[in-house]
Design an enzyme around this catalytic site. Structure first.
Site, mmCIF file in Angstrom:
data_model
loop_
_atom_site.group_PDB
_atom_site.id
_atom_site.type_symbol
_atom_site.label_atom_id
_atom_site.label_comp_id
_atom_site.label_asym_id
_atom_site.label_seq_id
_atom_site.Cartn_x
_atom_site.Cartn_y
_atom_site.Cartn_z
ATOM 1 N N CYS A 7 0.861 -1.187 0.000
ATOM 2 C CA CYS A 7 0.000 0.000 0.000
ATOM 3 C C CYS A 7 0.896 1.236 0.000
ATOM 4 C CB CYS A 7 -0.994 -0.023 1.159
ATOM 5 S SG CYS A 7 -0.275 0.149 2.800
ATOM 6 N N ARG A 13 -3.684 -0.573 5.391
ATOM 7 C CA ARG A 13 -4.272 -1.626 4.571
ATOM 8 C C ARG A 13 -3.377 -2.839 4.382
ATOM 9 N NH1 ARG A 13 -5.791 2.215 -0.362
ATOM 10 N NH2 ARG A 13 -3.920 3.239 0.483
ATOM 11 N N ASP A 170 -8.968 3.562 1.161
ATOM 12 C CA ASP A 170 -7.905 4.018 2.074
ATOM 13 C C ASP A 170 -8.528 4.687 3.298
ATOM 14 O OD1 ASP A 170 -5.643 4.902 3.310
ATOM 15 O OD2 ASP A 170 -5.001 6.250 1.697
#
Length: 201
Positions: A7, A13, A170
């Protein structure tokens, strides 16, 4: 299998996905990293909270993407299409093992892309033919072409709308509730990943 999740900062994440895979697929070697990550930053406190709620062990320190980590991995799964493209620019030889997580786990992604590419190619062929015989105002060419091929354009829009999602939301800097939604999304795709890995054995 050696799996690398990627990420942006490696504090939300990708480490969440890494922890889910460790729990769901103990036979898989897994790491995570961030394209713009520094070494040793703690996971966001919201990520820690939601992972604890889910009963998933989550002790994490951020790591940057490096050539060594990219070479180590048999499969690289990014959280967004942008992450994937940035990695492809830097490590073009990874094209055969680099996907977004939703893209890799979508059963019909390959077929959907093929249909969309064929529709684009067909429309481009028609655009070239239309241009060769066009006698009107050059400033109006595009709008007149689109009107003349309204059905083909509508078909392409339908195909685009039906494409599997390619990005994981996100949650960085947002509320715990947003992190919970991201966790649900990751759990969904990790379950699909587990099914795919199991079926390929």
């Amino acid at each position: 299998m050696k799996l690398l999740f990627v990420c942006t900062g490696n504090t939300c994440r990708s480490p969440m996905a890494e922890a889910l895979v460790r729990k769901r697929l103990p036979q898989v070697e897994v790491q995570s990293a961030g394209i713009f990550a520094s070494d040793g930053s703690a996971a966001s406190h919201q990520a820690v909270t939601v992972m604890e709620e889910a009963g998933v062990l989550f002790a994490h320190q951020s790591k940057p993407v490096t050539k060594e980590r990219v070479e180590w991995a048999d499969l690289i799964l990014t959280m967004t299409e942008q992450h994937k493209q940035l990695l492809l620019e830097q490590y073009p030889h990874t094209a055969g093992k680099l996907y977004t997580l939703p893209e890799f786990t979508a059963e019909d992604a390959g077929a959907s892309w093929k249909l969309l590419q064929e529709a684009y190619a067909d429309l481009e062929t028609k655009r070239v033919r239309f241009a060769s015989g066009y006698q009107g105002d050059p400033n109006r060419f595009q709008s007149e072409f689109m009107q003349a091929h309204e059905r083909e354009v509508a078909h392409i829009r339908e195909l685009e709308a039906a494409m599997p999602a390619t990005d994981i939301m996100d949650p960085f800097g947002r509320s715990v509730d947003v992190y919970r939604e991201t966790l649900k999304e990751l759990e969904f795709y990790v379950d699909k990943l587990a099914e795919k890995i199991h079926n390929e054995k």
